[in-house]
Scaffold this active site. Structure first.
Site, PDB file in Angstrom:
ATOM      1  N   VAL A  61       1.186  -1.257  -0.133  1.00 39.34           N
ATOM      2  CA  VAL A  61      -0.019  -0.144  -0.599  1.00 39.34           C
ATOM      3  C   VAL A  61       1.324   0.717  -0.072  1.00 39.34           C
ATOM      4  O   VAL A  61       1.695   1.221   0.624  1.00 39.34           O
ATOM      5  CB  VAL A  61      -1.403   0.228   1.233  1.00 39.34           C
ATOM      6  CG1 VAL A  61      -2.025   0.957   1.166  1.00 39.34           C
ATOM      7  CG2 VAL A  61      -1.865  -1.001   1.458  1.00 39.34           C
ATOM      8  N   CYS A  62       0.927   2.477  -0.381  1.00 41.28           N
ATOM      9  CA  CYS A  62       1.228   3.329  -0.844  1.00 41.28           C
ATOM     10  C   CYS A  62      -0.130   4.438  -1.106  1.00 41.28           C
ATOM     11  O   CYS A  62      -1.050   4.493  -0.738  1.00 41.28           O
ATOM     12  CB  CYS A  62       2.053   3.453  -1.502  1.00 41.28           C
ATOM     13  SG  CYS A  62       1.448   3.705  -3.294  1.00 41.28           S
ATOM     14  N   ARG A  63       0.100   5.735  -1.167  1.00 41.71           N
ATOM     15  CA  ARG A  63      -0.478   6.777  -1.146  1.00 41.71           C
ATOM     16  C   ARG A  63      -1.610   6.659  -2.633  1.00 41.71           C
ATOM     17  O   ARG A  63      -2.993   6.849  -2.094  1.00 41.71           O
ATOM     18  CB  ARG A  63       0.233   8.360  -1.227  1.00 41.71           C
ATOM     19  CG  ARG A  63      -0.392   9.591  -1.496  1.00 41.71           C
ATOM     20  CD  ARG A  63       0.307  10.525  -1.811  1.00 41.71           C
ATOM     21  NE  ARG A  63      -0.176  11.585  -2.405  1.00 41.71           N
ATOM     22  CZ  ARG A  63      -0.597  11.586  -3.335  1.00 41.71           C
ATOM     23  NH1 ARG A  63      -0.535  10.749  -4.837  1.00 41.71           N
ATOM     24  NH2 ARG A  63      -1.382  12.689  -4.013  1.00 41.71           N
TER      25      ARG A  63
END
Length: 101
Positions: A61-63
């Site tokens: 997961v990231c932005r």
């Protein structure tokens, strides 16, 4: 590399056997994380692979989904079962899903 999964699919896997690896920077995770996620920034991921359980599936997961796609490549190459959460935390927040703060 594995294909992207939707935030809806990721949400269904929260609280189960899947581990969530949040590869954002410290200042980004201060805004909130997926419940139960582990924060390992992309810049430190290769050095911290030993902190991730190889026997459990993972979601990176990231932005927005770009850095987590890079993380997915790193984890996949190291033998992990991993998916990328497309749209990242922006999509998670837009969907109104819960976050730990």
């Amino acid at each position: 590399m594995m294909a992207d999964i939707t935030v809806s699919e990721a949400w269904r896997r929260v609280g189960g056997d899947t581990q969530f690896i949040d590869v954002r920077e410290d200042f980004e995770v201060a805004d909130g994380m997926i419940p139960g996620a582990r924060h390992i920034s992309l810049s430190t991921l290769s050095a911290r692979l030993g902190e991730i359980d190889r026997t459990r599936p993972a979601i990176a997961v990231c932005r927005s989904g770009n850095r987590s796609a890079q993380a997915t490549d790193i984890l996949w190459a190291a033998g992990y079962r991993v998916d990328n959460m497309g749209g990242g935390m922006l999509a998670w927040q837009q969907a109104g899903l819960p976050m730990d703060r």
